[in-house]
Design a protein around this motif. Structure first.
Motif, PDB file in Angstrom:
ATOM      1  N   MET A  66     -84.005  -9.620  36.570  1.00  0.00           N
ATOM      2  CA  MET A  66     -85.157  -8.872  37.064  1.00  0.00           C
ATOM      3  C   MET A  66     -85.663  -7.889  36.016  1.00  0.00           C
ATOM      4  O   MET A  66     -86.874  -7.766  35.783  1.00  0.00           O
ATOM      5  CB  MET A  66     -84.765  -8.125  38.341  1.00  0.00           C
ATOM      6  CG  MET A  66     -85.893  -7.340  38.983  1.00  0.00           C
ATOM      7  SD  MET A  66     -87.070  -8.390  39.843  1.00  0.00           S
ATOM      8  CE  MET A  66     -86.145  -8.770  41.328  1.00  0.00           C
ATOM      9  N   GLY A  67     -84.747  -7.186  35.366  1.00  0.00           N
ATOM     10  CA  GLY A  67     -85.144  -6.193  34.370  1.00  0.00           C
ATOM     11  C   GLY A  67     -85.842  -6.809  33.176  1.00  0.00           C
ATOM     12  O   GLY A  67     -86.893  -6.314  32.730  1.00  0.00           O
ATOM     13  N   VAL A  68     -85.267  -7.891  32.642  1.00  0.00           N
ATOM     14  CA  VAL A  68     -85.889  -8.579  31.500  1.00  0.00           C
ATOM     15  C   VAL A  68     -87.275  -9.071  31.876  1.00  0.00           C
ATOM     16  O   VAL A  68     -88.249  -8.907  31.122  1.00  0.00           O
ATOM     17  CB  VAL A  68     -85.000  -9.740  31.025  1.00  0.00           C
ATOM     18  CG1 VAL A  68     -85.770 -10.661  30.075  1.00  0.00           C
ATOM     19  CG2 VAL A  68     -83.750  -9.216  30.340  1.00  0.00           C
ATOM     20  N   TRP A  69     -87.380  -9.681  33.066  1.00  0.00           N
ATOM     21  CA  TRP A  69     -88.673 -10.235  33.500  1.00  0.00           C
ATOM     22  C   TRP A  69     -89.735  -9.142  33.632  1.00  0.00           C
ATOM     23  O   TRP A  69     -90.877  -9.310  33.184  1.00  0.00           O
ATOM     24  CB  TRP A  69     -88.510 -10.981  34.816  1.00  0.00           C
ATOM     25  CG  TRP A  69     -89.758 -11.667  35.255  1.00  0.00           C
ATOM     26  CD1 TRP A  69     -90.705 -11.194  36.119  1.00  0.00           C
ATOM     27  CD2 TRP A  69     -90.229 -12.940  34.811  1.00  0.00           C
ATOM     28  NE1 TRP A  69     -91.733 -12.104  36.258  1.00  0.00           N
ATOM     29  CE2 TRP A  69     -91.461 -13.181  35.467  1.00  0.00           C
ATOM     30  CE3 TRP A  69     -89.723 -13.895  33.937  1.00  0.00           C
ATOM     31  CZ2 TRP A  69     -92.194 -14.353  35.258  1.00  0.00           C
ATOM     32  CZ3 TRP A  69     -90.453 -15.063  33.734  1.00  0.00           C
ATOM     33  CH2 TRP A  69     -91.669 -15.279  34.388  1.00  0.00           C
ATOM     34  N   VAL A  75     -95.053  -5.479  29.218  1.00  0.00           N
ATOM     35  CA  VAL A  75     -95.594  -5.600  27.859  1.00  0.00           C
ATOM     36  C   VAL A  75     -96.831  -6.504  27.860  1.00  0.00           C
ATOM     37  O   VAL A  75     -97.848  -6.173  27.234  1.00  0.00           O
ATOM     38  CB  VAL A  75     -94.526  -6.147  26.894  1.00  0.00           C
ATOM     39  CG1 VAL A  75     -95.133  -6.451  25.528  1.00  0.00           C
ATOM     40  CG2 VAL A  75     -93.384  -5.150  26.749  1.00  0.00           C
ATOM     41  N   ILE A  76     -96.751  -7.622  28.562  1.00  0.00           N
ATOM     42  CA  ILE A  76     -97.888  -8.550  28.614  1.00  0.00           C
ATOM     43  C   ILE A  76     -99.090  -7.884  29.272  1.00  0.00           C
ATOM     44  O   ILE A  76    -100.240  -8.027  28.803  1.00  0.00           O
ATOM     45  CB  ILE A  76     -97.500  -9.833  29.380  1.00  0.00           C
ATOM     46  CG1 ILE A  76     -96.498 -10.656  28.564  1.00  0.00           C
ATOM     47  CG2 ILE A  76     -98.732 -10.678  29.693  1.00  0.00           C
ATOM     48  CD1 ILE A  76     -97.023 -11.197  27.263  1.00  0.00           C
ATOM     49  N   LEU A 241     -97.482 -16.432  24.416  1.00  0.00           N
ATOM     50  CA  LEU A 241     -96.852 -15.135  24.178  1.00  0.00           C
ATOM     51  C   LEU A 241     -95.869 -14.769  25.281  1.00  0.00           C
ATOM     52  O   LEU A 241     -94.767 -14.240  25.001  1.00  0.00           O
ATOM     53  CB  LEU A 241     -97.926 -14.052  24.039  1.00  0.00           C
ATOM     54  CG  LEU A 241     -97.414 -12.648  23.681  1.00  0.00           C
ATOM     55  CD1 LEU A 241     -96.636 -12.684  22.366  1.00  0.00           C
ATOM     56  CD2 LEU A 241     -98.579 -11.668  23.591  1.00  0.00           C
ATOM     57  N   HIS A 242     -96.217 -15.027  26.526  1.00  0.00           N
ATOM     58  CA  HIS A 242     -95.339 -14.652  27.639  1.00  0.00           C
ATOM     59  C   HIS A 242     -93.963 -15.324  27.534  1.00  0.00           C
ATOM     60  O   HIS A 242     -92.935 -14.639  27.567  1.00  0.00           O
ATOM     61  CB  HIS A 242     -96.027 -14.964  28.972  1.00  0.00           C
ATOM     62  CG  HIS A 242     -95.330 -14.376  30.155  1.00  0.00           C
ATOM     63  ND1 HIS A 242     -95.586 -14.791  31.446  1.00  0.00           N
ATOM     64  CD2 HIS A 242     -94.370 -13.416  30.263  1.00  0.00           C
ATOM     65  CE1 HIS A 242     -94.827 -14.109  32.284  1.00  0.00           C
ATOM     66  NE2 HIS A 242     -94.080 -13.274  31.600  1.00  0.00           N
ATOM     67  N   PRO A 243     -93.886 -16.667  27.419  1.00  0.00           N
ATOM     68  CA  PRO A 243     -92.550 -17.269  27.287  1.00  0.00           C
ATOM     69  C   PRO A 243     -91.803 -16.840  26.033  1.00  0.00           C
ATOM     70  O   PRO A 243     -90.576 -16.671  26.067  1.00  0.00           O
ATOM     71  CB  PRO A 243     -92.832 -18.778  27.298  1.00  0.00           C
ATOM     72  CG  PRO A 243     -94.277 -18.936  27.039  1.00  0.00           C
ATOM     73  CD  PRO A 243     -94.935 -17.694  27.537  1.00  0.00           C
TER      74      PRO A 243
END
Length: 320
Positions: A66-69, A75-76, A241-243
Motif C-alpha cells: 500500500m505504501g509503495v503504491w 509522485v505521478i 512512467l507509472h509502472p
C-alpha cells in the motif's frame, strides 16, 4: 509471449466488442448504465468477495504494498499536474488528468486479468492497490480539482465528497466482507455460495464489455476537439512512467528487506501498466472538468495498452 497473448487478447477483444456494440447501436446507450450497475453492484463485488475470502489478510492489507503504491501515485499526480498545468488546461482539468495518469482500471479489468495471467494469489496485491486508489488517490485528486473551483467548493469539501463516494462504493465493502470471512474461517452456505460464484464468473466478461461501451459513450458526449498534445503525454505517463516508478520504489523496498516479494512487485508493476480507469470520465463530467480531454486520455491508454501491457508482461517474465 504466445501464452501471455492467449490471456490478454481475449480481455482486450471484449473491450473492443463492447465499443463496437455501442458504436453500431446493437447496444443502446440507455442500456449502458444498467450494465455498469450490474457489474458494480452485483458481479464485481462477488468476485472481490470470493478473492478476499480466499486470501490471507496480510496480503489484502500489506502496508508495504500500500505504501509503495500510494507514494508512486502521489509522485505521478504531482508530476502530471506540474507538466500539464498551463493554458488551456486549468487546475481542475490538470487534477483529473493526474487522476487518470495514476488510477489504472484495476477494478473492472485488473482483478480478473491479473488473476487469469498470474493465478489467484495475484488478487491480494491488486485488491490492496484498489483500496488505495479508491480512498486516497481519487480523494486527493478531487480535492485538488476543487481547491481552485470558482463555485465555492474548496479542497476540504472535495476530499469529503470523494471519501463519501468511496464509502458508498460497494467494492470496498465486498473486500471487507471477504477479509472477515478469511480471518474467521467462515464459508457461505452451499446455495448462497453457488449464487456468489455465478455472479463472480459473470464479472470479467461483462465488466470488459462494459468498459468498451462506456468508452464509446464518453467519446460521443465529447464536444470540440482536443489537440493530441493535451492528452497523449498523459497516456504515456500512465503506461510508461507509472509502472517504471512502481518498479523502482518496490525494488528499493525489497532491497531494504521490507516485507514485499518479487511476485508482489510484478503484480504491482502490471497493475500500474493497465490503462486508465474508465469511470474517471464520469467523475470529470460530474465535477465540471474537461471530460473530452479525460475521455481521450482513457481511450488512448486503452488502445495503446493492447500492445504495451503484453510486452511489459513478457519483459517481467510472466509465463501465462
Amino acid at each position: 509471449m504466445e501464452a501471455i497473448l492467449s490471456v490478454t487478447v481475449p480481455f482486450f477483444a471484449l473491450v473492443l466488442a463492447g465499443y463496437l456494440a455501442a458504436h453500431r447501436h446493437v447496444l443502446p446507450e440507455s442500456a449502458i448504465p444498467g450494465l455498469n450497475a450490474f457489474v458494480l453492484y452485483f458481479a464485481l463485488p462477488c468476485l472481490l468477495f470470493r478473492f478476499g475470502s480466499g486470501t490471507p489478510i496480510f496480503d489484502l492489507l500489506n502496508p508495504v504494498v500500500m505504501g509503495v503504491w500510494l507514494i508512486a501515485a502521489g509522485v505521478i499526480v504531482f508530476f502530471t499536474i506540474a507538466t500539464t498545468l498551463r493554458a488551456p488546461v486549468a487546475m481542475k482539468d490538470a487534477a483529473f488528468g493526474a487522476l487518470v495518469a495514476a488510477f489504472p482500471n484495476t477494478g473492472f479489468m485488473g482483478v480478473p486479468l491479473l488473476a487469469a495471467l498470474l493465478g489467484p494469489e495475484a488478487a491480494g496485491p491488486v485488491i490492496c492497490v484498489v483500496l488505495g486508489d479508491l480512498f486516497v488517490t481519487s480523494s486527493v485528486c478531487i480535492a485538488l480539482a476543487q481547491a481552485g473551483d470558482a463555485s465555492g467548493h474548496g479542497a476540504r469539501d472535495g476530499a469529503l465528497r470523494a471519501l463519501r463516494g468511496a464509502l458508498s462504493n460497494p467494492l470496498p465493502w465486498a473486500i471487507a466482507a471477504g477479509a472477515l470471512f478469511s480471518v474467521a474461517g467462515w464459508t457461505l452456505p452451499g446455495p448462497v455460495d453457488t449464487v456468489v460464484g455465478m455472479l463472480a464468473d459473470a464479472a470479467s466478461p461483462v465488466a470488459l464489455f462494459t468498459i468498451g461501451a462506456v468508452l464509446h459513450r464518453a467519446g460521443q458526449h465529447v464536444h470540440g476537439r482536443t489537440p493530441p498534445a493535451l492528452y497523449l503525454p498523459v497516456a504515456a505517463i500512465k503506461l510508461v512512467l507509472h509502472p517504471l516508478l512502481v518498479f523502482g520504489l518496490a525494488g528499493a523496498a525489497l532491497a531494504l528487506a521490507l516485507p514485499i516479494s518479487s511476485f508482489q512487485i510484478g503484480v504491482m508493476v502490471l497493475a500500474a501498466a493497465l490503462p486508465s480507469a474508465s469511470n474517471v470520465s464520469l467523475l470529470a463530467e460530474r465535477y465540471g472538468a474537461d471530460n473530452g480531454r479525460i475521455a481521450r486520455i482513457i481511450m488512448a491508454s486503452t488502445a495503446a495498452a493492447f500492445v504495451s501491457f503484453p510486452l511489459l508482461a513478457w519483459m517481467v517474465g510472466v509465463r501465462g
